[in-house]
Design a protein around this motif. Structure first.
Motif, short mmCIF file in Angstrom:
data_model
loop_
_atom_site.label_atom_id
_atom_site.label_comp_id
_atom_site.label_asym_id
_atom_site.label_seq_id
_atom_site.Cartn_x
_atom_site.Cartn_y
_atom_site.Cartn_z
N ALA A 1 44.30 35.30 35.51
CA ALA A 1 43.52 35.18 36.73
C ALA A 1 44.36 35.22 37.98
O ALA A 1 43.95 34.85 39.06
CB ALA A 1 42.64 33.96 36.71
N CYS A 2 45.60 35.30 37.79
CA CYS A 2 46.40 35.49 39.00
C CYS A 2 45.74 36.76 39.72
O CYS A 2 45.88 37.64 39.29
CB CYS A 2 47.85 35.76 38.75
N ASP B 1 41.56 47.93 36.38
CA ASP B 1 41.57 46.74 37.25
C ASP B 1 42.06 46.98 38.68
O ASP B 1 41.32 46.86 39.65
CB ASP B 1 42.43 45.66 36.57
N ASP C 1 34.82 37.03 36.24
CA ASP C 1 35.27 36.71 37.61
C ASP C 1 36.74 37.08 37.80
O ASP C 1 37.56 36.25 38.18
CB ASP C 1 35.05 35.20 37.87
N PRO D 1 40.26 38.70 39.27
CA PRO D 1 40.77 38.80 40.64
C PRO D 1 40.54 40.17 41.27
O PRO D 1 40.39 40.27 42.49
CB PRO D 1 42.28 38.52 40.50
N TYR D 2 40.50 41.23 40.46
CA TYR D 2 40.33 42.56 41.04
C TYR D 2 38.91 42.82 41.52
O TYR D 2 38.67 43.74 42.31
CB TYR D 2 40.79 43.66 40.06
N PRO E 1 35.99 39.92 42.05
CA PRO E 1 35.37 38.61 41.83
C PRO E 1 33.85 38.73 41.65
O PRO E 1 33.17 39.39 42.43
CB PRO E 1 35.71 37.84 43.11
N LYS F 1 48.59 45.49 40.24
CA LYS F 1 47.81 45.12 41.43
C LYS F 1 47.93 46.24 42.47
O LYS F 1 48.91 47.00 42.43
CB LYS F 1 48.37 43.83 42.04
#
Ligand code: SPD
Length: 394
Positions: free
Chosen positions: A18-19, A123, A155, A157-158, A160, A375
């Motif tokens: 979830a980072c 993601d 939910d 991080p990419y 929510p 990310k």
């Protein structure tokens, strides 16, 4: 019990992480016909408001779904029988086109392609596309099978709350290898691909993914840096490493590397877990390893390009397809074909234990601890793009 252990590991891992133009279809979806694989059929979707609205012209009132759906997917990333099952149940033909990297997908859409109804970004690319306002919001109320998703995937991080994407499959990036060449040795380090002194022993016998995000991630991990580094010095160091071993690389390939491995044309492939597993069935010498320096863990998703939302027929059809892929029996059937892990909790009981218990498909926690999610890189993306162009052009 083993299954429970594997599922627990997956849950812990996820917490840490979830980072074109289509004609309107006038027929109602056909009710699902029971088949052996369909142990938990769901009811056909409720008629939409448009279909039920008595004041509309009859043809328009019945225009609920399109005749065809254009699906832009990674290659070899679905059991093709699922297309037949969807067509048999709903009379809708899925037309598949394929891409080989998130960057290719983005470039295609930014280049003006408007015919795709459902796309499969990973993601970090979902986050990028949300930022660029390229995705349609997903109407969860029209997804009967949304409830089947493991809550730990709902939910991320990419995205929510999964406002713009529904998780499809997840997996890892590592090294596929031909055990017949390696014997008891396992190429369990990125140095096999990126250290010139080691790599020269496999000159013209290994492939790298044709995917800038993945190749930079692997080279950065080899150097001991984060796969998501935005530091210009680290990115340039990774570029130099890749340039140094490029003469030894047989090919940059994201769509056939497993076949090259199976045919003996190469002995190592930088690649995605499930693709390597698909050729293990017929070749017991092939193995897959996540390097000790760590690799990339990723989730691919089902998303709808923004312009589709302005056409209720296309939008409904896209949601129907996404929901179909999330039906437990369909999700489980897909896992058995592509050998990637599913975020569909309700499918778990339908997936064979040997897949759920395979550490290459569902890695144990100590392996997951070494993995990174990619990310969006912000401004540093330009630097990477320039370096990738330099690498590919030399
Ligand atoms: N053959 C299908 C492979 C899908 C791989 N998607 C992974 C993207 C990770 N960056």
């Amino acid at each position: 019990m083993k299954k429970l252990v594997v599922l627990s590991l997956v849950i812990v891992m996820l917490v840490l992480a979830a980072c074109g133009g289509q004609s309107a279809k006038t027929a109602e979806p056909k009710p699902a016909e029971p088949t052996k694989a369909m142990e938990q059929p769901t009811k056909a979707p409720e008629p939409t408001k448009a279909a039920a609205e008595p004041t509309q012209a009859p043809a328009e009132a019945a225009a609920e779904y399109a005749d065809t759906l254009n699906f832009y997917n990674w290659s070899e990333y679905i059991d093709p029988e699922i297309y037949d099952m969807f067509e048999k149940e709903y009379g809708i033909k899925v037309v598949e086109s394929t891409f080989g990297s998130n960057e290719d997908l983005l470039a295609k859409l930014q280049g003006g392609a408007t015919g795709f109804d459902v796309i499969v970004p990973s993601d970090y690319m979902v986050a990028t596309m949300i930022e660029l306002d390229m995705l349609a919001p997903i109407d969860h109320s029209k997804l009967e099978n949304y409830k089947n998703l493991d809550p730990l995937f709902t939910d991320p991080p990419y995205d929510p709350g999964l406002k713009y994407s529904i998780p499809y499959m997840w997996g890892t990036t590592g090294i596929g290898y031909d055990g017949a060449e390696f014997g008891d040795e396992v190429p369990d380090s990125w140095s096999y691909l990126f250290d010139p002194e080691v790599a020269k022993n496999y000159a013209d016998q290994y492939s790298l993914l044709n995917d800038s995000a993945e190749v930079f991630a692997a080279a950065l991990k080899y150097l001991g840096y984060s796969a998501n580094s935005t530091d210009p010095d680290e990115i340039n160091a990774a570029r130099d490493v890749i340039l140094a071993i490029k003469p030894y690389v047989h090919t940059f390939d994201s769509e056939q590397f497993e076949d090259l491995l199976a045919s003996g044309e190469i002995v190592m492939a930088h690649g995605w877990s499930g693709d390597v597993f698909t050729v293990m069935e017929d070749n017991e010498d092939i193995g897959y390893v996540i390097p000790k320096e760590g690799g990339v863990v990723w989730a691919d998703t089902l998303a709808i390009p923004k312009e589709v939302a302005s056409d209720p027929v296309r939008y409904n059809t896209a949601l129907l397809w996404i929901d179909f892929l999330n039906r437990p029996d369909i999700a489980a059937k897909n896992v058995e074909y592509v050998y990637y892990a599913s975020p569909n909790a309700a499918a778990t009981d339908l997936i064979p234990a040997e897949i759920l218990e395979d550490p290459g498909i569902y890695p144990p926690q100590e392996v997951m601890d070494r993995m990174e999610w990619l990310k969006p890189l912000g401004d540093a993306q330009k630097l990477r793009d320039r370096a990738w162009t330099e690498i590919k052009s030399q």
